[in-house]
Write an enzyme that holds these catalytic residues in place. Structure first.
Site, PDB file in Angstrom:
ATOM      1  N   GLU A 175      37.906  12.969  -7.768  1.00 20.32           N
ATOM      2  CA  GLU A 175      36.583  13.327  -8.286  1.00 20.32           C
ATOM      3  C   GLU A 175      36.644  14.758  -8.770  1.00 20.32           C
ATOM      4  OE1 GLU A 175      32.997  12.232  -6.140  1.00 20.32           O
ATOM      5  OE2 GLU A 175      32.034  14.105  -6.788  1.00 20.32           O
ATOM      6  N   GLU A 186      34.045  11.739   0.814  1.00 17.00           N
ATOM      7  CA  GLU A 186      33.933  13.111   1.319  1.00 17.00           C
ATOM      8  C   GLU A 186      33.584  13.176   2.804  1.00 17.00           C
ATOM      9  OE1 GLU A 186      31.314  15.037  -1.473  1.00 17.00           O
ATOM     10  OE2 GLU A 186      32.808  14.951  -3.075  1.00 17.00           O
TER      11      GLU A 186
END
Length: 776
Positions: A248, A165
């Protein structure tokens, strides 16, 4: 033909042709993530047979979740959500391939399913890397040493990502790919493991980057912690022709989040042509004071008792994983929305590599009525008997989950099903599916006294029950001339961080949230200048470690000491402080912290050095810590019990004026709602409080119980026979809230409703008047 119960309304109808000659993308698998971080930590410390049972429920084909993919964190000694994963390389040039527990989990997964694919991804990294810069050659070299460790564990890494991320660096990914090729590692590169599909646009203008990236993976394509009803990718991503992954997803409660996961598993492909799904996390094997304490396939928070629960998300995944294999292909024309309407539910169909078997996965999560689906099979696929499996997501009864309902014989390749609302179905020509039948023992508190001298090896280099929140506390040879094994904080410099907490010093917690009065003691050695801490009554940790309710006894190497209180924004309040003789360096000293009611007392080498009086925190875990990234050591950790709280009997008034906790109609029958009512002093409002349970009328009365051991917001609270379960254990906090030991959620009056007879529920703790109670 198989039909369910009739509907009072005209059922929506769907007609589906399952044609084996029609195209679709290749399915890469459905799995989960161990890491990001600390969510798997307590699994290794579970006793047998419960540890093997949990691993079977995760990885064993035809048993439970039957995961096809496992992503593990490349540890970086830094907090990465609910804990810190230890690095295999705390310092430059020193590699320890046995550090941490991710290798152990990957090995256990492979034992159960040799075909499982392993992925790796970093959330943070040790501070020596790249002078604090993640996108560096140091990180690529660090990754190669991690691949070398995998080889030593007889593990093949199939997929590798970059920095979780944190978007991407095009040059870094190009260098990573060329290095993998040069080293002979065949792992496919996944990027960018962030939100959105912007990388696809960059690849269009950079062919070299396109060659470096094998798979486009994005996080939470259906939104974060939403209902996951819409899961698009982008036209440019689909046009690349590369696999697209939901790399995810999840972050949902293992039970209440199962409907959202069911939607996402189908809709990722229907809306966005994503061919792999990773649920975060794989398991909630972490302490209940942490933010995501009930997310994952299962909840396993008590390694000392062996207690665990298998969540409905396990069975949602099983509806895909037990009936498919990576390498199967979707049939695009046999997938979509029932009746053409998202509100009715969705379906996808995949065919086997043998071009005969197929499975159709259907979810009716949002449907409000029974509906009919008619399927016609052609194009070389089997027209033989299909097996129908179902899970009722609206039921908390395990007997309603993952049930082989019936076998259906098509007529001329056609059959019909009646689909009930709130269900997941799989219709398949395959066999070999099953549901594990292992049962966990009852929950129980970790009894005191407790001691660990760190000499007895634990399952990993992390000592039993200790869970690191920052840094890396690992067993190693003692310093200071002491023989044996001690616990040392191994990260010598601030890591490259993933979280942004204002106080990011190393600490590790352990134990039982119900502990009240006790003394925590440990020997401490200063390897270098700095501080050591003992922690007591550790309560709620804010999301991503952005605060912690706890008491701290802090001792500096120059003899300064302090008793402090921290809160969920990492604001520290000094309750007492002073100076004693300097411990100095390389010398063992005995530090103790006694918590007895509101009295907090500090000891050094058996001598009292100071005390404070504070009643803010009444119960919680214990722990050890530092105030910076030094390599201090600990040994002979002990917890001794203090004075038990005396049982009391009386009313439990709510902070909602004039209202009290009440047993509906004064009944003591199992299932009687726990409610609020005008305070009146009757027997229905007399509660015994003494061992973490609230019992009606006295020590032999019925217990206030969270219905069916559920953990979701809004779960009703009732009376039931006392059985020692975590769903009957309550922790009284200094702010007046009553926290359920099982879920970490508070006893709550829904929506501040002051109407007599309002049934109580559990809900996320917020300190509102509807969650505050005055105990007897």
């Amino acid at each position: 033909m198989w039909t369910g119960s009739p509907s009072a309304h005209a059922a929506p109808t769907t007609t589906v042709t399952i044609d084996g000659t029609q195209p679709g993308r290749t399915f890469d698998g459905a799995g989960a993530i161990s890491g990001g971080g600390g969510n798997s930590r307590l699994l290794a410390d579970y006793p047998e047979p419960q540890r093997s049972e949990l691993l079977d429920y995760l990885f064993k084909p035809g048993y439970g979740a039957s995961l096809q993919l496992l992503k593990v964190e490349i540890g970086g000694d830094t907090n990465s959500t609910d804990g810190a994963e230890p690095s295999h390389m705390h310092t430059r040039g020193t590699v320890d391939c046995d550090s941490g527990y991710q290798w152990w989990i990957a090995e256990q997964a492979k034992v159960r399913n040799p075909d499982i694919k392993i992925a790796g991804l970093a959330w943070g990294a040790p501070g020596w890397i790249g002078n604090g810069k993640f996108w560096s050659q140091d990180t690529i070299d660090y990754y190669m040493s991690w691949f070398d460790c995998a080889k030593k564990h007889d593990l093949t890494i199939d997929y590798i990502g970059g920095w979780n991320e944190r978007d991407y660096d095009a040059g870094w990914y190009k260098q990573l790919k060329s290095t993998l090729v040069a080293k002979g590692y065949g792992a496919k590169v996944v990027a960018a493991d962030s939100s959105g599909w912007g990388l696809a646009d960059a690849i269009k203008g950079d062919p070299e980057l396109g060659k470096a990236i094998d798979i486009l993976g994005t996080h939470y394509p259906c939104g974060y912690l939403t209902d996951y009803k819409s899961c698009p990718s982008s036209d440019s991503a689909q046009a690349l022709g590369k696999p697209l992954w939901s790399s995810e997803n999840g972050s949902q409660d293992t039970d209440s989040g199962a409907p959202a996961v069911a939607r996402a598993l189908n809709r990722d492909y229907i809306d966005g042509k994503m061919t792999a799904f990773f649920n975060w996390p794989v398991i909630a094997a972490l302490y209940p004071n942490l933010a995501y304490a009930t997310a994952g396939m299962s909840v396993a928070q008590q390694p000392w008792s062996g207690h665990y629960t298998i969540g409905r998300t396990t069975w949602v995944l099983a509806h895909t994983t037990q009936f498919t294999r990576p390498g199967w292909r979707y049939i695009d024309s046999a997938g979509g929305y029932l009746g053409g309407d998202r509100a009715n539910g969705s379906y996808v169909t995949l065919k086997s590599t043998n071009n005969s078997d197929y499975s159709t996965v259907i979810e009716t999560v949002d449907a409000t009525a029974d509906q009919t689906a008619t399927f016609t099979v052609k194009g070389g696929l089997s027209t033989g008997t299909v097996r129908v499996w179902s899970t009722d997501l609206m039921s908390s009864n395990d007997a309603a989950h993952f049930v082989h309902d019936q076998d259906v014989t098509p007529s001329n390749g056609t059959y019909s099903l009646t689909l009930k609302p709130g269900h997941v179905y799989t219709v398949t020509t395959t066999s070999g599916q099953g549901k594990g039948n292992a049962k966990a023992p009852a929950a129980a508190a970790l009894k005191l006294p407790y001691a660990d001298d760190f000499d007895e090896p634990a399952a990993t280099k992390s000592p039993k029950y200790f869970s690191d929140m920052n840094g890396a506390f690992e067993t190693t040879a003692c310093g200071g001339g002491r023989a044996g094994t001690c616990l040392r904080q191994m990260a010598p410099a601030t890591p490259i961080r993933w979280t942004d907490e204002p106080f990011n010093a190393p600490y590790s917690i352990m134990g039982d949230r119900s502990w009240a009065n006790y003394t925590v003691t440990a020997d401490a050695l200063f390897d270098e200048q700095g501080s050591v801490e003992l922690l007591g009554r550790v309560g709620q940790q804010a999301k991503n470690n952005n605060g912690l309710r706890a008491y701290h006894l802090r001792l500096d190497d120059d003899g300064r000491w302090a008793i402090l209180k921290s809160d969920t924004s990492w604001t520290f309040t000094t309750l007492a402080s002073g100076k004693t003789d300097a411990p100095g360096l390389d010398t063992w000293r005995r530090l103790a912290f006694r918590l007895e009611g509101s009295q907090l007392t500090a000891f050094l080498d058996g001598k009292e050095i100071g005390s404070a009086n504070d009643s803010s925190l009444s119960t919680g875990l214990a722990g050890i810590g530092l105030t910076g990234y030094q390599t201090q050591q600990f040994d002979n950790f002990q917890l001794t019990p203090g004075t038990p709280a005396a049982p009391r009997l009386g009313p439990v008034p709510s902070a909602l004026e004039g209202k009290c906790l009440d047993a509906a109609k004064g009944s003591s029958d199992n299932g009687t709602p726990a409610q609020i009512w005008d305070c009146n002093g009757t027997r229905a409002q007399q509660w015994w409080w003494g061992d973490g349970t609230l019992r009606l009328g006295g020590a032999t009365g019925k217990c206030v119980d969270v219905t069916r051991t559920e953990t979701a917001n809004g779960t009703p609270v009732e009376l039931w026979d006392c059985n020692g379960g975590q769903n009957q254990q309550w922790i009284s906090q200094s702010d007046g809230t009553l926290v359920s030991e099982q879920s970490g959620r508070c006893l709550d009056v829904p929506r501040l409703n002051t109407e007599n007879g309002t049934q109580l529920v559990i809900w996320d703790c917020n300190g509102g008047a509807n969650q505050r109670w005055t105990m007897p």
